[in-house]
Scaffold this motif. Sequence first.
Motif, short mmCIF file in Angstrom:
data_model
loop_
_atom_site.label_atom_id
_atom_site.label_comp_id
_atom_site.label_asym_id
_atom_site.label_seq_id
_atom_site.Cartn_x
_atom_site.Cartn_y
_atom_site.Cartn_z
N SER A 1 -13.43 6.62 4.94
CA SER A 1 -13.86 6.00 6.20
C SER A 1 -13.94 4.49 6.02
N VAL A 2 -13.60 3.78 7.09
CA VAL A 2 -13.59 2.32 7.04
C VAL A 2 -14.45 1.78 8.18
N THR A 3 -15.08 0.63 7.92
CA THR A 3 -15.89 0.02 8.97
C THR A 3 -15.33 -1.32 9.41
N SER A 4 -14.60 -2.00 8.51
CA SER A 4 -14.05 -3.31 8.85
C SER A 4 -12.89 -3.15 9.83
N LYS A 5 -12.30 -4.27 10.22
CA LYS A 5 -11.17 -4.27 11.15
C LYS A 5 -10.10 -3.30 10.63
N SER A 6 -9.86 -2.24 11.38
CA SER A 6 -8.99 -1.20 10.84
C SER A 6 -7.84 -0.86 11.77
N LYS A 7 -6.88 -0.18 11.22
CA LYS A 7 -5.79 0.39 12.01
C LYS A 7 -5.70 1.87 11.67
N THR A 8 -5.02 2.63 12.53
CA THR A 8 -4.89 4.06 12.34
C THR A 8 -3.42 4.45 12.43
N SER A 9 -3.01 5.39 11.57
CA SER A 9 -1.64 5.89 11.59
C SER A 9 -1.63 7.36 11.93
N LEU B 1 -2.99 13.32 11.78
CA LEU B 1 -3.73 12.07 11.52
C LEU B 1 -3.53 11.68 10.06
N LEU B 2 -2.92 10.51 9.83
CA LEU B 2 -2.66 10.08 8.46
C LEU B 2 -3.82 9.29 7.88
N GLY B 3 -4.68 8.71 8.75
CA GLY B 3 -5.85 7.99 8.25
C GLY B 3 -6.09 6.68 8.96
N SER B 4 -7.31 6.15 8.82
CA SER B 4 -7.65 4.81 9.28
C SER B 4 -7.93 3.97 8.04
N TYR B 5 -7.52 2.74 8.07
CA TYR B 5 -7.62 1.89 6.88
C TYR B 5 -7.62 0.43 7.28
N LYS B 6 -8.02 -0.42 6.35
CA LYS B 6 -8.11 -1.85 6.62
C LYS B 6 -6.71 -2.43 6.81
N PHE C 1 -1.76 2.02 15.34
CA PHE C 1 -2.46 1.28 16.39
C PHE C 1 -3.76 0.72 15.85
N GLU C 2 -4.31 -0.29 16.57
CA GLU C 2 -5.55 -0.93 16.16
C GLU C 2 -6.73 -0.01 16.42
N GLY C 3 -7.68 0.02 15.50
CA GLY C 3 -8.89 0.80 15.70
C GLY C 3 -9.01 1.95 14.72
#
Lengths: 270, 270
Positions: B180-188, B262-267, B237-239
């Motif tokens: 899990s990420v909290t900073s400005k992230s993107k999602t694939s 869902l591949l993940g959200s990351y910085k 996409f952003e978020g």
Amino acid sequence: MTIAYLGPKGTFTEIALSTYFNNEAVKIPKPSIEDVFQSVIDQESTYGVVPVENSIEGAVNNTLDQLLERDIYVIGEIKIPINQCLLAKNIQSNEIINVYSHPQSFAQCRKWINDNIPKSNLIPVLSNSEGAIKVKSSTDACIGPNILSSYYNLNIIQTNIQDFRNNETRFLILSRSMESVTSKSKTSIVIIPQAESKSGSLYSLLKPFSDNNINLTRIESRPVKTKNWKYSFYIDFEGNYEDEAIKKTLNTIQQSDNEIKLLGSYKSHN
Amino acid sequence: MTIAYLGPKGTFTEIALSTYFNNEAVKIPKPSIEDVFQSVIDQESTYGVVPVENSIEGAVNNTLDQLLERDIYVIGEIKIPINQCLLAKNIQSNEIINVYSHPQSFAQCRKWINDNIPKSNLIPVLSNSEGAIKVKSSTDACIGPNILSSYYNLNIIQTNIQDFRNNETRFLILSRSMESVTSKSKTSIVIIPQAESKSGSLYSLLKPFSDNNINLTRIESRPVKTKNWKYSFYIDFEGNYEDEAIKKTLNTIQQSDNEIKLLGSYKSHN
């Protein structure tokens, strides 16, 4: 009529050429996709034949880039099945030690190789024809199209060894000038957005097609080489560039600060 | 911490790995992208590093296919500049006869080669490291990243010989589990349309993103290998996938008979 194609002799592109032109042409093999485009531009050949998309591997990026960069048009397409064969000097395949092939052919036949010749050495080479030339001893084999058999005096040990039976490649016929078509046709264009790309830019690019009930058959993006992480869009759709609905759609897209390169309208091969 | 990467030793992927992890890892070179994924899945390594997109050449199809087929997640990305160098035993470059390199590196340096060493023989090999190993006499040279210099005891004759100065590659960091990420992230994500594709299907897929004001940063299509001429869509996409607007968007897409991976959200690395 002379026709340049992606060689060397014995490629799937050569099979596509012979199928499309019914063997009625002088064939000139070229070492690269760029060289096929150049041959047509230099008037060394009347037409060119290059792969544009494989049903498993996807787009051929080199062809897409050349279509945008060169002053060339698309006047036809043809799809052919990709039938990978195992070829060798001898007919027995249980003694094969070395197998030569282009890495992409190995990738397409991974399952068959694991099931049938798991202990063989897979030796990657730069083309399937180079692989065929390397087959010298009775324990050597190569993978590629069946026409390698006649060109390099090899026996076909097994046909259709690719993992996905429905493997097909689509090829384009290139020309220096656009040709008009009247039969059931499709049209290929490239859209190069000029404005800074922002949220939903692809979505708004597609809206005029939807508004005018034009069926898209394909969309592919490619990087704009002079601007990092910006993209141009290659779009195929049903219909002829002389149709009123299509003229209207392209006008709307251009009015929103997008450049369009028309690649041509041609008979669709289903 | 052990990290698998696309080898052999001396690739741009190794440079990406060292940059992302600050050299604090045991590095395991793998011969293919598939082998990097397998190493992470088999728990041989904690993370994997693979190229996903080059700013000039576009997507790395093998990586996209593996992301869909394997049980793996994306936990990070990093972009590094692709600085192609000419390397040789000697420091003089005016006597070079043979140049060894991967065909892609030749393609990236075509203009420099024509302007500077037009008479040399360009000999394609399967990796830039293989090219470095082939440099034996004083008239040999190879093209590749600067770290080949220390690994293979070669001198750097010229740096930045690629035709587009802004050439960059984006790499992904792979893991067995989502982080899990909290900073400005993107999602694939990958969207696999289940219904028969029809006119405007991509347009309607993108509509929920537009309706919820989600910024797409990337969209790429890949063939569905089991159905000819059907496509899945890779969307960045952003978020964060835990954001309400994103949950709502993905729900809407799934309700229209589309599968989502869902591949993940990351910085995001800008």
